[in-house]
Design an enzyme around this catalytic site. Structure first.
Site, PDB file in Angstrom:
ATOM      1  N   ASP A   1       0.850  -1.190   0.000  1.00 26.29           N
ATOM      2  CA  ASP A   1       0.000   0.000   0.000  1.00 26.29           C
ATOM      3  C   ASP A   1       0.892   1.249   0.000  1.00 26.29           C
ATOM      4  O   ASP A   1       1.895   1.297   0.728  1.00 26.29           O
ATOM      5  CB  ASP A   1      -0.889  -0.033   1.251  1.00 26.29           C
ATOM      6  CG  ASP A   1      -2.050   0.943   1.184  1.00 26.29           C
ATOM      7  OD1 ASP A   1      -3.203   0.501   1.277  1.00 26.29           O
ATOM      8  OD2 ASP A   1      -1.803   2.155   1.058  1.00 26.29           O
TER       9      ASP A   1
ATOM     10  N   ASN B   1     -13.035  -3.193   2.935  1.00 18.72           N
ATOM     11  CA  ASN B   1     -14.091  -2.183   2.974  1.00 18.72           C
ATOM     12  C   ASN B   1     -14.967  -2.266   1.730  1.00 18.72           C
ATOM     13  O   ASN B   1     -14.452  -2.362   0.610  1.00 18.72           O
ATOM     14  CB  ASN B   1     -13.475  -0.786   3.060  1.00 18.72           C
ATOM     15  CG  ASN B   1     -12.612  -0.609   4.303  1.00 18.72           C
ATOM     16  OD1 ASN B   1     -12.935  -1.126   5.362  1.00 18.72           O
ATOM     17  ND2 ASN B   1     -11.509   0.109   4.171  1.00 18.72           N
TER      18      ASN B   1
ATOM     19  N   GLN C   1     -14.558   2.550   1.869  1.00 19.26           N
ATOM     20  CA  GLN C   1     -13.938   2.143   0.602  1.00 19.26           C
ATOM     21  C   GLN C   1     -13.672   3.376  -0.250  1.00 19.26           C
ATOM     22  O   GLN C   1     -14.587   4.161  -0.523  1.00 19.26           O
ATOM     23  CB  GLN C   1     -14.848   1.171  -0.167  1.00 19.26           C
ATOM     24  CG  GLN C   1     -14.190   0.646  -1.448  1.00 19.26           C
ATOM     25  CD  GLN C   1     -15.048  -0.366  -2.207  1.00 19.26           C
ATOM     26  OE1 GLN C   1     -16.249  -0.471  -1.957  1.00 19.26           O
ATOM     27  NE2 GLN C   1     -14.437  -1.083  -3.119  1.00 19.26           N
TER      28      GLN C   1
ATOM     29  N   HIS D   1     -10.374  -5.067  -2.834  1.00 19.73           N
ATOM     30  CA  HIS D   1      -9.025  -5.287  -2.292  1.00 19.73           C
ATOM     31  C   HIS D   1      -9.142  -5.705  -0.843  1.00 19.73           C
ATOM     32  O   HIS D   1     -10.016  -5.244  -0.115  1.00 19.73           O
ATOM     33  CB  HIS D   1      -8.133  -4.057  -2.445  1.00 19.73           C
ATOM     34  CG  HIS D   1      -8.769  -2.783  -1.993  1.00 19.73           C
ATOM     35  ND1 HIS D   1      -9.716  -2.107  -2.734  1.00 19.73           N
ATOM     36  CD2 HIS D   1      -8.612  -2.067  -0.853  1.00 19.73           C
ATOM     37  CE1 HIS D   1     -10.105  -1.032  -2.075  1.00 19.73           C
ATOM     38  NE2 HIS D   1      -9.456  -0.990  -0.925  1.00 19.73           N
TER      39      HIS D   1
ATOM     40  N   HIS E   1      -7.058  -5.731   2.584  1.00 18.89           N
ATOM     41  CA  HIS E   1      -5.882  -5.174   3.261  1.00 18.89           C
ATOM     42  C   HIS E   1      -5.275  -6.230   4.190  1.00 18.89           C
ATOM     43  O   HIS E   1      -6.001  -6.902   4.938  1.00 18.89           O
ATOM     44  CB  HIS E   1      -6.273  -4.003   4.169  1.00 18.89           C
ATOM     45  CG  HIS E   1      -6.805  -2.798   3.468  1.00 18.89           C
ATOM     46  ND1 HIS E   1      -6.030  -1.691   3.226  1.00 18.89           N
ATOM     47  CD2 HIS E   1      -8.034  -2.502   2.979  1.00 18.89           C
ATOM     48  CE1 HIS E   1      -6.768  -0.759   2.628  1.00 18.89           C
ATOM     49  NE2 HIS E   1      -7.999  -1.225   2.472  1.00 18.89           N
TER      50      HIS E   1
HETATM   51  P1  5GP Z   1      -9.835   1.508   0.872  1.00 20.56           P
HETATM   52  O1  5GP Z   1      -9.984   2.778   1.674  1.00 20.56           O
HETATM   53  O2  5GP Z   1     -10.547   1.647  -0.471  1.00 20.56           O
HETATM   54  O3  5GP Z   1     -10.210   0.261   1.601  1.00 20.56           O
HETATM   55  O4  5GP Z   1      -8.284   1.363   0.596  1.00 20.56           O
HETATM   56  C1  5GP Z   1      -7.631   1.923  -0.487  1.00 20.56           C
HETATM   57  C2  5GP Z   1      -6.148   1.780  -0.203  1.00 20.56           C
HETATM   58  O5  5GP Z   1      -5.450   1.892  -1.414  1.00 20.56           O
HETATM   59  C3  5GP Z   1      -5.579   2.852   0.735  1.00 20.56           C
HETATM   60  O6  5GP Z   1      -4.951   2.190   1.844  1.00 20.56           O
HETATM   61  C4  5GP Z   1      -4.592   3.601  -0.133  1.00 20.56           C
HETATM   62  O7  5GP Z   1      -3.435   3.989   0.573  1.00 20.56           O
HETATM   63  C5  5GP Z   1      -4.264   2.598  -1.209  1.00 20.56           C
HETATM   64  N1  5GP Z   1      -3.942   3.167  -2.507  1.00 20.56           N
HETATM   65  C6  5GP Z   1      -4.660   4.105  -3.184  1.00 20.56           C
HETATM   66  N2  5GP Z   1      -4.094   4.348  -4.389  1.00 20.56           N
HETATM   67  C7  5GP Z   1      -3.006   3.535  -4.458  1.00 20.56           C
HETATM   68  C8  5GP Z   1      -2.014   3.329  -5.478  1.00 20.56           C
HETATM   69  O8  5GP Z   1      -2.015   3.950  -6.542  1.00 20.56           O
HETATM   70  N3  5GP Z   1      -1.053   2.391  -5.215  1.00 20.56           N
HETATM   71  C9  5GP Z   1      -1.017   1.698  -4.045  1.00 20.56           C
HETATM   72  N4  5GP Z   1      -0.034   0.805  -3.908  1.00 20.56           N
HETATM   73  N5  5GP Z   1      -1.925   1.868  -3.076  1.00 20.56           N
HETATM   74  C10 5GP Z   1      -2.905   2.780  -3.269  1.00 20.56           C
END
Ligand code: 5GP
Ligand code: ZN
Length: 136
Positions: A32, A88, A95, A101, A103
């Protein structure tokens, strides 16, 4: 199917570079970019699914198998003290990227992070009502 405007489709399929921990024909596991802790990783299916509900059952099972495998590696290699799996679905649940995805968040004693909620205090009747709503 891959979705043209989806950043995680592009990352999962190698069109955008990432710090990859694992790859097979169906999945890529990446670090991440905004990690909660050292080693925070994301399990991404290569085929687009917006969230858990859209994910094919076989992929859901495989995501959990991968979480187990990579989680064990994190314990061995990073010597983390614990591991949170977070997944999420929907804006209300936090999300931010609409591509499924999972985590993997390695946890360390005193890492300063927390994944918490305020526990409610439902009555037995309230619990029974919600149970019936879900199962009926
Ligand atoms: P969510 O909030 O949707 O469950 O998690 C999205 C996650 O994706 C966040 O932890 C954020 O840091 C990560 N993230 C967002 N854009 C990118 C990206 O371009 N590359 C990587 N490696 N992680 C990302
Ligand atoms: Zn996608």
């Amino acid at each position: 199917m891959r979705k043209d405007d989806c950043i995680f489709c592009k990352i999962a399929n190698g069109e955008i570079p990432s710090k990859t921990l694992y790859e097979d024909p169906e999945f890529r596991v990446i670090l991440d970019l905004g990690p909660a802790t050292k080693g925070h990783a994301l399990i991404l299916p290569k085929e687009h699914a917006g969230d858990l509900y859209e994910l094919p059952e076989e992929s859901a099972a495989k995501a959990m198998t991968l979480a187990q495998k990579i989680g064990k590696t994190m314990v061995q290699k990073l010597h983390c003290d614990g591991l949170n799996l977070v997944q999420n679905n929907g804006e209300a649940a936090g999300q931010t990227v609409r591509h499924f995805h999972l985590h993997l968040i390695p946890r360390y004693v005193n890492d300063g992070q927390s994944i918490n909620w305020k526990p409610g205090k439902p009555s037995d009747e309230e619990l029974e009502a919600i149970r019936k709503t879900i199962v009926q």
